[in-house]
Design an enzyme around this catalytic site. Structure first.
Site, PDB file in Angstrom:
ATOM      1  N   GLU A  58       0.851  -1.189   0.000  1.00  0.00           N
ATOM      2  CA  GLU A  58       0.000   0.000   0.000  1.00  0.00           C
ATOM      3  C   GLU A  58       0.895   1.250   0.000  1.00  0.00           C
ATOM      4  O   GLU A  58       1.954   1.259   0.636  1.00  0.00           O
ATOM      5  CB  GLU A  58      -0.857  -0.023   1.276  1.00  0.00           C
ATOM      6  CG  GLU A  58      -1.636   1.234   1.581  1.00  0.00           C
ATOM      7  CD  GLU A  58      -2.196   1.255   3.020  1.00  0.00           C
ATOM      8  OE1 GLU A  58      -1.558   0.698   3.930  1.00  0.00           O
ATOM      9  OE2 GLU A  58      -3.288   1.841   3.206  1.00  0.00           O
ATOM     10  N   ASN A 118      -6.960   6.073  -1.570  1.00  0.00           N
ATOM     11  CA  ASN A 118      -5.832   5.186  -1.293  1.00  0.00           C
ATOM     12  C   ASN A 118      -5.999   4.027  -2.267  1.00  0.00           C
ATOM     13  O   ASN A 118      -6.856   3.167  -2.066  1.00  0.00           O
ATOM     14  CB  ASN A 118      -5.918   4.718   0.164  1.00  0.00           C
ATOM     15  CG  ASN A 118      -4.719   3.909   0.589  1.00  0.00           C
ATOM     16  OD1 ASN A 118      -4.044   3.315  -0.256  1.00  0.00           O
ATOM     17  ND2 ASN A 118      -4.445   3.861   1.882  1.00  0.00           N
ATOM     18  N   LYS A 135      -9.391   1.889  -1.824  1.00  0.00           N
ATOM     19  CA  LYS A 135      -9.594   1.334  -0.488  1.00  0.00           C
ATOM     20  C   LYS A 135     -10.955   1.724   0.075  1.00  0.00           C
ATOM     21  O   LYS A 135     -11.334   2.901   0.056  1.00  0.00           O
ATOM     22  CB  LYS A 135      -8.485   1.848   0.436  1.00  0.00           C
ATOM     23  CG  LYS A 135      -8.493   1.306   1.848  1.00  0.00           C
ATOM     24  CD  LYS A 135      -7.273   1.863   2.594  1.00  0.00           C
ATOM     25  CE  LYS A 135      -7.110   1.311   3.975  1.00  0.00           C
ATOM     26  NZ  LYS A 135      -5.889   1.861   4.637  1.00  0.00           N
ATOM     27  N   GLU A 154      -5.693   8.879   7.847  1.00  0.00           N
ATOM     28  CA  GLU A 154      -6.222   8.441   6.545  1.00  0.00           C
ATOM     29  C   GLU A 154      -7.611   9.003   6.289  1.00  0.00           C
ATOM     30  O   GLU A 154      -7.951   9.300   5.129  1.00  0.00           O
ATOM     31  CB  GLU A 154      -6.269   6.911   6.474  1.00  0.00           C
ATOM     32  CG  GLU A 154      -4.902   6.254   6.354  1.00  0.00           C
ATOM     33  CD  GLU A 154      -5.004   4.814   5.942  1.00  0.00           C
ATOM     34  OE1 GLU A 154      -4.593   3.952   6.741  1.00  0.00           O
ATOM     35  OE2 GLU A 154      -5.511   4.532   4.833  1.00  0.00           O
ATOM     36  N   CYS A 179      -4.919  -3.014   3.087  1.00  0.00           N
ATOM     37  CA  CYS A 179      -4.632  -2.821   4.496  1.00  0.00           C
ATOM     38  C   CYS A 179      -5.809  -3.071   5.442  1.00  0.00           C
ATOM     39  O   CYS A 179      -6.156  -4.220   5.677  1.00  0.00           O
ATOM     40  CB  CYS A 179      -4.052  -1.435   4.722  1.00  0.00           C
ATOM     41  SG  CYS A 179      -3.032  -1.399   6.183  1.00  0.00           S
ATOM     42  N   ASN A 204       0.302  -1.004   5.281  1.00  0.00           N
ATOM     43  CA  ASN A 204       1.206  -0.268   6.172  1.00  0.00           C
ATOM     44  C   ASN A 204       0.545  -0.348   7.549  1.00  0.00           C
ATOM     45  O   ASN A 204      -0.497   0.297   7.759  1.00  0.00           O
ATOM     46  CB  ASN A 204       1.319   1.208   5.790  1.00  0.00           C
ATOM     47  CG  ASN A 204       2.106   1.452   4.525  1.00  0.00           C
ATOM     48  OD1 ASN A 204       3.221   1.941   4.555  1.00  0.00           O
ATOM     49  ND2 ASN A 204       1.532   1.120   3.377  1.00  0.00           N
TER      50      ASN A 204
HETATM   51  N1  ING Z   1      -3.264   0.519   8.665  1.00  0.00           N
HETATM   52  C1  ING Z   1      -3.689  -0.228   9.757  1.00  0.00           C
HETATM   53  C2  ING Z   1      -4.324  -1.572   9.401  1.00  0.00           C
HETATM   54  O1  ING Z   1      -5.532  -1.741   9.358  1.00  0.00           O
HETATM   55  C3  ING Z   1      -4.696  -0.331  11.926  1.00  0.00           C
HETATM   56  C4  ING Z   1      -4.524   0.527  10.702  1.00  0.00           C
HETATM   57  C5  ING Z   1      -3.584  -0.834  12.593  1.00  0.00           C
HETATM   58  C6  ING Z   1      -5.965  -0.668  12.337  1.00  0.00           C
HETATM   59  C7  ING Z   1      -3.760  -1.667  13.722  1.00  0.00           C
HETATM   60  C8  ING Z   1      -6.157  -1.496  13.465  1.00  0.00           C
HETATM   61  C9  ING Z   1      -5.048  -1.994  14.153  1.00  0.00           C
HETATM   62  O2  ING Z   1      -3.523  -2.496   9.243  1.00  0.00           O
HETATM   63  C10 ING Z   1      -3.916   0.864   7.504  1.00  0.00           C
HETATM   64  N2  ING Z   1      -3.202   1.599   6.636  1.00  0.00           N
HETATM   65  O3  ING Z   1      -5.068   0.548   7.285  1.00  0.00           O
END
Ligand code: ING
Length: 315
Positions: A58, A118, A135, A154, A179, A204
């Site tokens: 991503e 995204n 996304k 985001e 993601c 990411n």
């Molecule tokens: N990043 C993270 C993901 O869903 C996140 C945001 C991290 C959500 C950890 C919940 C827990 O992997 C992106 N870019 O969506």
């Protein structure tokens, strides 16, 4: 012809060699040219190992900029692509076509009428653009939250995309997600209902989850859990590809992996840097599950599931 039709037609084996092209950190100051050079190196390495499809992370062209509140619109626009391919990225598209390798590339898209997504572009081996996926599940927040050691803005920078489509490519039915999409069962089921056989997901993922740090220790477990479940419950291969390592001070999950329709991790990255992970993807293994335990036509009862898509009733 539908996937099941192809399966029944016995055009065996529908095998495609797939590479998860994991990236280590991209620094705020890294130029597109520097990043494209890394992507071409990954592409060539994957090709040398037999890959026909290379999946990049991503937002692969820049650092994960939603970690900052960026008020200067000129700086913010600098992270977006108005055209892809554009001058800086054309060399990647050219090299892929020359090598006869298809790829998925995540990037920040700004449309001519100013919408920001995204996005992940999917390009076939002959260089044709199969699709641009935007996304759907946009996580984080839309206002700067000073209590956070780093932001996850985001929802300030991207609009949600229209949905999940499956496309005929690489000898099968290919779907895309990005993601946070991978954490939601609906992502895989909407693709699964379209017969998806291979789901491509860049991510990411900061390991430190600020709203509930207790989840940090499970970051890797949750990553595999959701992709393996999505794979098994929909009889599809899943490829998850990280931009990992410590990027601008934020430790991000690596653990790129390729998962079979049985939910097994068949190949996984072992570093947090630029690394090519290869697997032979036999698309017909999907039908071991789609024809049996997850034969949707035979066993699903959508009229029992309406609550899943009904708008929540105002309380
Ligand atoms: N990043 C993270 C993901 O869903 C996140 C945001 C991290 C959500 C950890 C919940 C827990 O992997 C992106 N870019 O969506």
């Amino acid at each position: 012809m539908s996937a099941s039709g192809r399966w029944l037609s016995g055009t065996f084996p529908r095998e495609v060699v797939v590479a998860a092209a994991q990236m280590g950190p991209v620094a705020r100051g890294d130029t597109r040219a520097e990043v494209v050079e890394r992507l071409i190196t990954l592409l060539r390495t994957a090709h040398d190992r037999g890959a026909e499809l290379v999946v990049f992370p991503e937002l692969a062209l820049t650092t994960f900029f939603p970690r900052w509140a960026i008020d200067d619109v000129v700086e913010l626009d600098g992270y977006f692509e108005t055209h892809l391919p554009g001058p800086a990225t054309q060399p990647l598209f050219d090299e892929a076509k020359r090598l006869g390798v298809g790829f998925q590339l995540g990037y920040a898209e700004i449309t001519p009428d100013g919408h920001r997504y995204n996005t992940a572009i999917l390009v076939e081996r002959d260089g044709t653009v199969v699709s641009r996926y935007r996304k759907v599940h946009v996580p984080g927040h839309d206002q700067e939250e000073p209590w956070r050691a780093f932001q996850h803005l985001e929802r300030r920078y991207f609009e949600p995309g229209p949905g999940f489509q499956v496309h005929e490519a690489f000898g099968g039915l290919v779907g895309q997600a990005t993601c946070n999409d991978r954490r939601w069962p609906e992502t895989y089921r909407v693709l699964g209902l379209q017969g998806v056989e291979l789901v491509l997901i860049g991510y990411n993922t900061p390991i430190h989850y600020l709203p509930d740090p207790g989840q940090d220790r499970l970051a890797g477990h949750h990553n595999t859990l959701v992709m393996a479940a999505g794979a098994y419950q929909n009889g599809t291969w899943v490829v998850g590809v990280a931009k990992g390592g410590v990027e601008e001070g934020v430790w991000s999950l690596a653990e790129s992996q390729i998962i079979s329709p049985g939910g097994e991790v068949v190949a996984r990255a072992i570093t947090e840097g630029d690394e090519v992970v290869i697997a032979l993807v036999d698309l017909d293994r999907c039908w071991d599950y789609k024809r049996t335990v997850f034969n949707f036509a035979q066993y699903r009862l959508p009229d029992r599931y309406r609550m899943i898509t009904e708008e929540p009733k105002p309380d």
